[in-house]
Design a protein around this motif. Structure first.
Motif, PDB file in Angstrom:
ATOM      1  N   SER A  61       0.852  -1.186   0.000  1.00 54.46           N
ATOM      2  CA  SER A  61       0.000   0.000   0.000  1.00 54.46           C
ATOM      3  C   SER A  61       0.890   1.238   0.000  1.00 54.46           C
ATOM      4  N   ALA A  62       0.275   2.405  -0.132  1.00 53.75           N
ATOM      5  CA  ALA A  62       1.044   3.651  -0.097  1.00 53.75           C
ATOM      6  C   ALA A  62       1.767   3.800   1.237  1.00 53.75           C
ATOM      7  N   ASP A  63       1.109   3.404   2.326  1.00 54.02           N
ATOM      8  CA  ASP A  63       1.738   3.490   3.653  1.00 54.02           C
ATOM      9  C   ASP A  63       2.904   2.510   3.763  1.00 54.02           C
ATOM     10  N   ASP A  64       2.737   1.305   3.196  1.00 55.21           N
ATOM     11  CA  ASP A  64       3.816   0.318   3.218  1.00 55.21           C
ATOM     12  C   ASP A  64       5.037   0.837   2.452  1.00 55.21           C
ATOM     13  N   ALA A  65       4.766   1.420   1.276  1.00 53.01           N
ATOM     14  CA  ALA A  65       5.856   1.934   0.446  1.00 53.01           C
ATOM     15  C   ALA A  65       6.596   3.059   1.152  1.00 53.01           C
ATOM     16  N   LEU A  66       5.850   3.926   1.845  1.00 54.37           N
ATOM     17  CA  LEU A  66       6.480   5.019   2.589  1.00 54.37           C
ATOM     18  C   LEU A  66       7.332   4.470   3.721  1.00 54.37           C
ATOM     19  N   LEU A  67       6.830   3.460   4.428  1.00 53.25           N
ATOM     20  CA  LEU A  67       7.584   2.867   5.529  1.00 53.25           C
ATOM     21  C   LEU A  67       8.872   2.230   5.019  1.00 53.25           C
ATOM     22  N   LEU A  68       8.803   1.583   3.855  1.00 58.39           N
ATOM     23  CA  LEU A  68      10.002   0.984   3.270  1.00 58.39           C
ATOM     24  C   LEU A  68      11.048   2.054   2.992  1.00 58.39           C
ATOM     25  N   LYS A  69      10.625   3.168   2.399  1.00 57.45           N
ATOM     26  CA  LYS A  69      11.571   4.240   2.078  1.00 57.45           C
ATOM     27  C   LYS A  69      12.162   4.861   3.343  1.00 57.45           C
ATOM     28  N   GLN A  70      11.338   4.997   4.375  1.00 58.15           N
ATOM     29  CA  GLN A  70      11.827   5.596   5.612  1.00 58.15           C
ATOM     30  C   GLN A  70      12.813   4.692   6.340  1.00 58.15           C
ATOM     31  N   SER A  71      12.639   3.382   6.203  1.00 54.44           N
ATOM     32  CA  SER A  71      13.507   2.448   6.922  1.00 54.44           C
ATOM     33  C   SER A  71      14.714   2.028   6.095  1.00 54.44           C
ATOM     34  N   THR A  72      14.786   2.548   4.870  1.00 58.34           N
ATOM     35  CA  THR A  72      15.921   2.281   3.987  1.00 58.34           C
ATOM     36  C   THR A  72      16.796   3.529   3.897  1.00 58.34           C
ATOM     37  N   GLY A  73      18.090   3.364   3.899  1.00 54.53           N
ATOM     38  CA  GLY A  73      18.985   4.482   3.646  1.00 54.53           C
ATOM     39  C   GLY A  73      19.220   4.617   2.152  1.00 54.53           C
ATOM     40  N   TYR A  74      19.236   5.852   1.655  1.00 53.57           N
ATOM     41  CA  TYR A  74      19.393   6.061   0.214  1.00 53.57           C
ATOM     42  C   TYR A  74      20.328   7.232  -0.033  1.00 53.57           C
ATOM     43  N   ILE A  75      21.398   6.974  -0.775  1.00 53.58           N
ATOM     44  CA  ILE A  75      22.360   8.014  -1.129  1.00 53.58           C
ATOM     45  C   ILE A  75      22.293   8.221  -2.633  1.00 53.58           C
ATOM     46  N   GLU A  76      21.861   9.401  -3.054  1.00 60.40           N
ATOM     47  CA  GLU A  76      21.751   9.720  -4.471  1.00 60.40           C
ATOM     48  C   GLU A  76      23.069  10.303  -4.983  1.00 60.40           C
ATOM     49  N   GLN A  77      23.173  10.371  -6.306  1.00 58.90           N
ATOM     50  CA  GLN A  77      24.375  10.957  -6.894  1.00 58.90           C
ATOM     51  C   GLN A  77      24.440  12.459  -6.651  1.00 58.90           C
ATOM     52  N   ASP A  78      23.303  13.128  -6.675  1.00 60.33           N
ATOM     53  CA  ASP A  78      23.254  14.576  -6.480  1.00 60.33           C
ATOM     54  C   ASP A  78      22.844  14.884  -5.049  1.00 60.33           C
ATOM     55  N   THR A  79      23.661  15.670  -4.361  1.00 59.53           N
ATOM     56  CA  THR A  79      23.355  16.032  -2.984  1.00 59.53           C
ATOM     57  C   THR A  79      22.342  17.174  -2.952  1.00 59.53           C
ATOM     58  N   GLN A  80      21.310  17.002  -2.153  1.00 56.33           N
ATOM     59  CA  GLN A  80      20.258  18.011  -2.050  1.00 56.33           C
ATOM     60  C   GLN A  80      19.950  18.263  -0.576  1.00 56.33           C
ATOM     61  N   PHE A  81      20.008  19.539  -0.203  1.00 58.86           N
ATOM     62  CA  PHE A  81      19.714  19.928   1.171  1.00 58.86           C
ATOM     63  C   PHE A  81      18.846  21.180   1.160  1.00 58.86           C
ATOM     64  N   LEU A  82      18.253  21.475   2.297  1.00 59.95           N
ATOM     65  CA  LEU A  82      17.486  22.703   2.454  1.00 59.95           C
ATOM     66  C   LEU A  82      18.472  23.857   2.612  1.00 59.95           C
ATOM     67  N   GLY A  83      18.476  24.751   1.638  1.00 61.23           N
ATOM     68  CA  GLY A  83      19.525  25.761   1.553  1.00 61.23           C
ATOM     69  C   GLY A  83      19.504  26.805   2.640  1.00 61.23           C
ATOM     70  N   GLN A 140      28.853  15.409   0.325  1.00 63.92           N
ATOM     71  CA  GLN A 140      28.652  13.972   0.134  1.00 63.92           C
ATOM     72  C   GLN A 140      28.726  13.238   1.469  1.00 63.92           C
ATOM     73  N   ILE A 141      29.667  13.631   2.316  1.00 63.81           N
ATOM     74  CA  ILE A 141      29.751  13.042   3.655  1.00 63.81           C
ATOM     75  C   ILE A 141      28.484  13.350   4.437  1.00 63.81           C
ATOM     76  N   LEU A 142      28.020  14.586   4.340  1.00 63.11           N
ATOM     77  CA  LEU A 142      26.800  14.984   5.043  1.00 63.11           C
ATOM     78  C   LEU A 142      25.607  14.172   4.557  1.00 63.11           C
ATOM     79  N   GLN A 143      25.519  13.968   3.248  1.00 60.36           N
ATOM     80  CA  GLN A 143      24.418  13.172   2.713  1.00 60.36           C
ATOM     81  C   GLN A 143      24.485  11.728   3.211  1.00 60.36           C
ATOM     82  N   THR A 144      25.705  11.214   3.345  1.00 55.92           N
ATOM     83  CA  THR A 144      25.872   9.857   3.859  1.00 55.92           C
ATOM     84  C   THR A 144      25.411   9.767   5.302  1.00 55.92           C
ATOM     85  N   LEU A 145      25.774  10.743   6.121  1.00 55.05           N
ATOM     86  CA  LEU A 145      25.304  10.763   7.514  1.00 55.05           C
ATOM     87  C   LEU A 145      23.779  10.780   7.570  1.00 55.05           C
ATOM     88  N   ARG A 146      23.184  11.581   6.715  1.00 47.66           N
ATOM     89  CA  ARG A 146      21.723  11.676   6.680  1.00 47.66           C
ATOM     90  C   ARG A 146      21.086  10.331   6.337  1.00 47.66           C
TER      91      ARG A 146
END
Length: 223
Positions: free
Chosen positions: A75-97, A145-151
């Motif tokens: 379900s949508a809730d299941d998919a959200l829980l999976l994403k929240q419990s998984t760590g994900y490091i993208e190629q492009d770092t994005q933060f709240l500026g 990149q280090i900061l994104q990894t910590l996140r």
């Protein structure tokens, strides 16, 4: 006794709306607690494979399962829980500026309902405590990149998916990320790493190698 599989891909294919075939009939299993290195040239399908495992993309054909449960039935809730419990490091770092380094990490934890860890201790471990009140834009690319990894790892995810986590980094930062990954795996996290450079990870235990070529899985090797 062999470890159970955390991820199963059964005849998985994916085509983008423009007709480009990103993955073609991929069949593989990822053992729990392993370190999986996904290799291949640019455009081989590595990023698509990672997004498929995380549930960001649904297969055009075939099935992706986590611990034996098909993502198609989530379900949508299941998919959200999976994403929240998984760590994900993208190629492009994005933060709240407009937020500082410390505020970014705190906000990410609160937004995902994680217990907020000791942010200063995390930053101190990677020699970034001095930058706690800096804006992300004031950091170098490697520091972001280090900061994104910590996140991505602050909540000790059961599965870490990393897309080129050491690209463009000097050896000091590579060593920092490798140390973090090694500690996570020792604590039970399964690592799935798309990378053009495999040498820093070759000493990891329970290592697997998956090679893609134009969306086709050409090599599978388990140690």
């Amino acid at each position: 006794m062999s470890q159970p599989n955390i991820v199963t891909l059964n005849n998985v294919s994916y085509s983008y709306p423009n007709g480009v075939v990103a993955l073609s009939h991929v069949v593989t299993q990822i053992p729990t607690g392993s370190c999986v290195l996904v290799t291949g040239h640019s455009g081989a399908g590595k990023t698509t494979l990672l997004k498929m495992i995380r549930g960001d993309l649904r297969p055009t054909e075939g099935e992706v399962a986590i611990h034996g449960f098909s993502l198609a039935g989530f379900s949508a809730d299941d998919a959200l829980l999976l994403k929240q419990s998984t760590g994900y490091i993208e190629q492009d770092t994005q933060f709240l500026g407009t937020m500082t380094v410390h505020e970014n990490l705190t906000f990410f934890a609160e937004m995902n309902n994680f217990p907020v860890p000791d942010i200063d201790r995390l930053l101190e471990r990677v020699n970034l405590l001095y930058a706690r009140n800096h804006l992300p834009s004031e950091l170098s690319r490697g520091q972001r990149q280090i900061l994104q990894t910590l996140r991505a790892v602050m909540h000790k995810p059961f599965l870490l998916i990393a897309d080129e986590p050491i690209a463009h980094l000097d050896e000091v930062y590579v060593a920092t990320i490798v140390t973090l990954f090694r500690e996570l795996q020792s604590a039970g996290t399964t690592l799935v790493i798309a990378t053009h450079r495999t040498d820093p990870f070759l000493s990891f235990p329970r290592r697997c190698a998956l090679a893609l070529d134009k969306g086709v899985l050409t090599t599978q090797h388990f140690t």
